[in-house]
Design a protein around this motif. Structure first.
Motif, mmCIF file in Angstrom:
data_model
loop_
_atom_site.group_PDB
_atom_site.id
_atom_site.type_symbol
_atom_site.label_atom_id
_atom_site.label_comp_id
_atom_site.label_asym_id
_atom_site.label_seq_id
_atom_site.Cartn_x
_atom_site.Cartn_y
_atom_site.Cartn_z
ATOM 1 N N ILE A 105 0.870 -1.174 0.000
ATOM 2 C CA ILE A 105 0.000 0.000 0.000
ATOM 3 C C ILE A 105 0.910 1.228 0.000
ATOM 4 O O ILE A 105 1.439 1.623 1.035
ATOM 5 C CB ILE A 105 -0.948 0.000 1.209
ATOM 6 N N ALA A 106 1.115 1.811 -1.179
ATOM 7 C CA ALA A 106 1.986 2.988 -1.295
ATOM 8 C C ALA A 106 1.286 4.219 -0.729
ATOM 9 O O ALA A 106 1.902 5.035 -0.049
ATOM 10 C CB ALA A 106 2.389 3.216 -2.751
ATOM 11 N N SER A 107 -0.023 4.346 -1.017
ATOM 12 C CA SER A 107 -0.815 5.447 -0.459
ATOM 13 C C SER A 107 -2.287 5.076 -0.558
ATOM 14 O O SER A 107 -2.691 4.341 -1.458
ATOM 15 C CB SER A 107 -0.543 6.759 -1.200
ATOM 16 N N ILE A 108 -3.056 5.614 0.382
ATOM 17 C CA ILE A 108 -4.513 5.426 0.347
ATOM 18 C C ILE A 108 -5.153 6.564 1.128
ATOM 19 O O ILE A 108 -4.670 6.959 2.195
ATOM 20 C CB ILE A 108 -4.949 4.046 0.895
ATOM 21 N N ASN A 109 -6.225 7.124 0.545
ATOM 22 C CA ASN A 109 -7.045 8.110 1.238
ATOM 23 C C ASN A 109 -8.480 7.968 0.736
ATOM 24 O O ASN A 109 -8.781 6.995 0.047
ATOM 25 C CB ASN A 109 -6.491 9.538 1.055
#
Length: 161
Positions: free
Chosen positions: A131-135
């Protein structure tokens, strides 16, 4: 009797703590929940043109524009690939979870394929994506693979529906 009660209470507490999910993982699970579109599949850490079969299912081009759904209350989901001359369309069902970060690693999404009755069809084999990024609006997942002995990172870019 008091010692047995104390022992039993301590044992139950340890079991509950060992089965609990951290606040970070719970937050990420909540962010995954819902519908997503996989907008782009790209490659980094190497040069050249790449074409790959992703998740032992379909070519990378088939995944672009695919719809993904994550249900966090029972850890199931599906992705849908559109039918085309290159792609076998339809729904693929999976069971998923967020794996806690280990040293020097980011959290990971892990999943394995199931049938529409939630039975394992992958023989226990599954996939993990960093998971490199999540929003609330977007997420980027990455997986490291090897091509001719050289590392390549597959990048999956999603937007929330």
């Amino acid at each position: 009797m008091a010692k047995q009660t104390l022992f039993f209470t301590a044992l139950v507490s340890v079991l509950l703590m060992s089965c609990s999910v951290s606040k970070s993982a719970r937050t990420q699970r909540n962010l995954f929940s819902g519908s997503w579109t996989l907008d782009n599949v790209s490659y980094e850490n190497n040069t050249g043109n790449f074409k790959s079969v992703i998740f032992n299912d379909a070519e990378d081009i088939c995944f672009e524009g695919s719809d993904w759904f994550f249900r966090d209350n029972n850890s199931t989901g599906r992705y849908t690939i559109s039918q085309s001359t290159l792609c076998q369309g339809g729904d693929r069902f999976f069971r998923w979870s967020v794996v806690e970060p280990s040293q020097n690693y980011s959290s990971q999404l892990q999943f394995k394929f199931i049938d529409d009755k939630r039975k394992d069809i992958s023989g226990g084999y599954g996939y993990r994506l960093n998971i490199a990024s999540i929003n609330e609006q977007s997420m980027t997942l990455k997986s490291n693979v090897s091509v001719d002995g050289e590392p390549v990172t597959i990048v999956y870019e999603f937007t929330k529906k």
